[in-house]
Design a protein around this motif. Structure first.
Motif, mmCIF file in Angstrom:
data_model
loop_
_atom_site.group_PDB
_atom_site.id
_atom_site.type_symbol
_atom_site.label_atom_id
_atom_site.label_comp_id
_atom_site.label_asym_id
_atom_site.label_seq_id
_atom_site.Cartn_x
_atom_site.Cartn_y
_atom_site.Cartn_z
ATOM 1 N N ILE A 1 0.871 -1.166 0.000
ATOM 2 C CA ILE A 1 0.000 0.000 0.000
ATOM 3 C C ILE A 1 0.917 1.227 0.000
ATOM 4 O O ILE A 1 1.593 1.495 0.989
ATOM 5 C CB ILE A 1 -0.926 0.016 1.231
ATOM 6 N N THR A 2 0.938 1.928 -1.111
ATOM 7 C CA THR A 2 1.890 3.020 -1.264
ATOM 8 C C THR A 2 1.312 4.132 -2.128
ATOM 9 O O THR A 2 0.445 3.891 -2.968
ATOM 10 C CB THR A 2 3.206 2.506 -1.878
ATOM 11 N N MET A 3 1.827 5.327 -1.917
ATOM 12 C CA MET A 3 1.473 6.460 -2.769
ATOM 13 C C MET A 3 2.387 6.533 -3.991
ATOM 14 O O MET A 3 2.155 7.315 -4.897
ATOM 15 C CB MET A 3 1.584 7.771 -1.975
ATOM 16 N N ARG A 4 3.418 5.702 -4.029
ATOM 17 C CA ARG A 4 4.317 5.702 -5.179
ATOM 18 C C ARG A 4 3.546 5.299 -6.435
ATOM 19 O O ARG A 4 2.664 4.444 -6.374
ATOM 20 C CB ARG A 4 5.476 4.726 -4.970
ATOM 21 N N SER A 5 3.931 5.880 -7.557
ATOM 22 C CA SER A 5 3.322 5.521 -8.836
ATOM 23 C C SER A 5 4.385 5.600 -9.924
ATOM 24 O O SER A 5 5.488 6.107 -9.694
ATOM 25 C CB SER A 5 2.147 6.452 -9.162
ATOM 26 N N GLY A 6 4.048 5.077 -11.095
ATOM 27 C CA GLY A 6 4.957 5.137 -12.234
ATOM 28 C C GLY A 6 6.314 4.520 -11.936
ATOM 29 O O GLY A 6 6.421 3.436 -11.363
ATOM 30 N N ARG A 7 7.350 5.245 -12.322
ATOM 31 C CA ARG A 7 8.727 4.775 -12.161
ATOM 32 C C ARG A 7 9.063 4.521 -10.691
ATOM 33 O O ARG A 7 9.783 3.572 -10.355
ATOM 34 C CB ARG A 7 9.670 5.820 -12.764
ATOM 35 N N LEU A 8 8.542 5.348 -9.797
ATOM 36 C CA LEU A 8 8.829 5.187 -8.368
ATOM 37 C C LEU A 8 8.173 3.925 -7.806
ATOM 38 O O LEU A 8 8.746 3.246 -6.946
ATOM 39 C CB LEU A 8 8.375 6.421 -7.593
ATOM 40 N N LEU A 9 6.990 3.589 -8.304
ATOM 41 C CA LEU A 9 6.347 2.339 -7.903
ATOM 42 C C LEU A 9 7.146 1.153 -8.428
ATOM 43 O O LEU A 9 7.320 0.155 -7.728
ATOM 44 C CB LEU A 9 4.902 2.279 -8.405
ATOM 45 N N GLU A 10 7.628 1.253 -9.651
ATOM 46 C CA GLU A 10 8.441 0.166 -10.217
ATOM 47 C C GLU A 10 9.677 -0.095 -9.351
ATOM 48 O O GLU A 10 10.066 -1.245 -9.152
ATOM 49 C CB GLU A 10 8.845 0.477 -11.662
ATOM 50 N N LYS A 11 10.273 0.965 -8.821
ATOM 51 C CA LYS A 11 11.443 0.791 -7.951
ATOM 52 C C LYS A 11 11.067 0.079 -6.654
ATOM 53 O O LYS A 11 11.824 -0.746 -6.149
ATOM 54 C CB LYS A 11 12.099 2.137 -7.657
ATOM 55 N N ALA A 12 9.906 0.390 -6.117
ATOM 56 C CA ALA A 12 9.442 -0.290 -4.906
ATOM 57 C C ALA A 12 9.199 -1.771 -5.204
ATOM 58 O O ALA A 12 9.594 -2.648 -4.425
ATOM 59 C CB ALA A 12 8.181 0.372 -4.368
ATOM 60 N N LYS A 13 8.554 -2.072 -6.318
ATOM 61 C CA LYS A 13 8.317 -3.463 -6.706
ATOM 62 C C LYS A 13 9.633 -4.197 -6.893
ATOM 63 O O LYS A 13 9.769 -5.356 -6.491
ATOM 64 C CB LYS A 13 7.476 -3.513 -7.985
ATOM 65 N N GLN A 14 10.605 -3.517 -7.465
ATOM 66 C CA GLN A 14 11.928 -4.109 -7.677
ATOM 67 C C GLN A 14 12.589 -4.420 -6.328
ATOM 68 O O GLN A 14 13.250 -5.442 -6.179
ATOM 69 C CB GLN A 14 12.792 -3.152 -8.491
ATOM 70 N N TRP A 15 12.387 -3.550 -5.338
ATOM 71 C CA TRP A 15 12.960 -3.774 -4.005
ATOM 72 C C TRP A 15 12.483 -5.127 -3.471
ATOM 73 O O TRP A 15 13.275 -5.918 -2.961
ATOM 74 C CB TRP A 15 12.539 -2.635 -3.069
ATOM 75 N N PHE A 16 11.179 -5.398 -3.568
ATOM 76 C CA PHE A 16 10.636 -6.673 -3.100
ATOM 77 C C PHE A 16 11.181 -7.840 -3.925
ATOM 78 O O PHE A 16 11.564 -8.872 -3.373
ATOM 79 C CB PHE A 16 9.104 -6.659 -3.135
ATOM 80 N N ALA A 17 11.213 -7.694 -5.237
ATOM 81 C CA ALA A 17 11.675 -8.762 -6.128
ATOM 82 C C ALA A 17 13.129 -9.123 -5.835
ATOM 83 O O ALA A 17 13.484 -10.311 -5.798
ATOM 84 C CB ALA A 17 11.501 -8.351 -7.587
ATOM 85 N N GLU A 18 13.977 -8.132 -5.637
ATOM 86 C CA GLU A 18 15.394 -8.375 -5.359
ATOM 87 C C GLU A 18 15.598 -9.147 -4.059
ATOM 88 O O GLU A 18 16.619 -9.808 -3.873
ATOM 89 C CB GLU A 18 16.162 -7.057 -5.290
ATOM 90 N N ARG A 19 14.650 -9.095 -3.173
ATOM 91 C CA ARG A 19 14.749 -9.775 -1.880
ATOM 92 C C ARG A 19 13.892 -11.042 -1.817
ATOM 93 O O ARG A 19 13.742 -11.643 -0.773
ATOM 94 C CB ARG A 19 14.361 -8.801 -0.767
ATOM 95 N N ASN A 20 13.350 -11.414 -2.968
ATOM 96 C CA ASN A 20 12.510 -12.618 -3.068
ATOM 97 C C ASN A 20 11.352 -12.585 -2.083
ATOM 98 O O ASN A 20 11.049 -13.581 -1.420
ATOM 99 C CB ASN A 20 13.351 -13.886 -2.881
ATOM 100 N N ILE A 21 10.706 -11.435 -1.998
ATOM 101 C CA ILE A 21 9.512 -11.273 -1.174
ATOM 102 C C ILE A 21 8.339 -11.064 -2.136
ATOM 103 O O ILE A 21 8.197 -9.985 -2.718
ATOM 104 C CB ILE A 21 9.644 -10.075 -0.213
ATOM 105 N N PRO A 22 7.519 -12.078 -2.312
ATOM 106 C CA PRO A 22 6.408 -11.942 -3.266
ATOM 107 C C PRO A 22 5.299 -11.049 -2.731
ATOM 108 O O PRO A 22 4.920 -11.133 -1.567
ATOM 109 C CB PRO A 22 5.919 -13.376 -3.446
ATOM 110 N N LEU A 23 4.820 -10.185 -3.599
ATOM 111 C CA LEU A 23 3.653 -9.361 -3.290
ATOM 112 C C LEU A 23 2.434 -10.034 -3.896
ATOM 113 O O LEU A 23 2.463 -10.464 -5.055
ATOM 114 C CB LEU A 23 3.816 -7.954 -3.867
ATOM 115 N N TRP A 24 1.373 -10.108 -3.124
ATOM 116 C CA TRP A 24 0.119 -10.672 -3.629
ATOM 117 C C TRP A 24 -0.585 -9.645 -4.504
ATOM 118 O O TRP A 24 -1.194 -9.979 -5.515
ATOM 119 C CB TRP A 24 -0.749 -11.110 -2.455
ATOM 120 N N ALA A 25 -0.481 -8.364 -4.100
ATOM 121 C CA ALA A 25 -1.148 -7.302 -4.853
ATOM 122 C C ALA A 25 -0.522 -5.963 -4.487
ATOM 123 O O ALA A 25 0.253 -5.857 -3.533
ATOM 124 C CB ALA A 25 -2.639 -7.291 -4.547
#
Length: 130
Positions: free
Chosen positions: A47-71
């Motif tokens: 749950i974040t206010m990030r959008s666009g490129r900044l949201l992609e960076k947040a998603k990448q943070w989780f992916a790099e740490r092998n933490i799956p997001l459900w949504a």
């Protein structure tokens, strides 16, 4: 035995990472606890206010740490029973929430979520095993 199968809403800036927005902050100590939550079959909703490129960076943070997001910013299951834009979760972890344990980090303008104390609460409340 831990309560499993919960939807847990997770804020990003100031909760998962230190406050550096719009830049990427440092891990606030969340990585291992988030992995434990997922290992216990809980579903994480970012749950974040990030959008666009900044949201992609947040998603990448989780992916790099092998933490799956459900949504992200939505709970797919709630569409069948409500049109509300508020994300439904069994639990929310957010540095801005009243009662969220905080800690001061050097060179950070605002306190961040204290994941040692959050983990203690999760164990006490049955979301994680000791």
């Amino acid at each position: 035995m831990a309560i499993t199968g919960n939807v847990i809403g997770i804020d990003f800036d100031g909760t998962v990472v230190t406050h550096e927005y719009p830049h990427m902050g440092e891990d606030a100590g969340a990585t291992e606890v988030l992995k434990e939550l997922v290992e216990n079959k809980n579903r994480l909703v970012l749950i974040t206010m990030r959008s666009g490129r900044l949201l992609e960076k947040a998603k990448q943070w989780f992916a790099e740490r092998n933490i799956p997001l459900w949504a992200i910013n939505t709970n797919p299951d709630q569409k069948r029973w409500t049109e509300s834009p508020k994300v439904y979760a069994n639990l929310y972890i957010d540095d801005s929430a009243l009662g969220c344990p905080l800690k001061v980090v050097d060179n950070c303008s605002r306190p961040v979520a204290d994941w040692v104390k959050i983990r203690e609460q999760l164990v006490r409340d049955g979301y994680l095993d000791e």
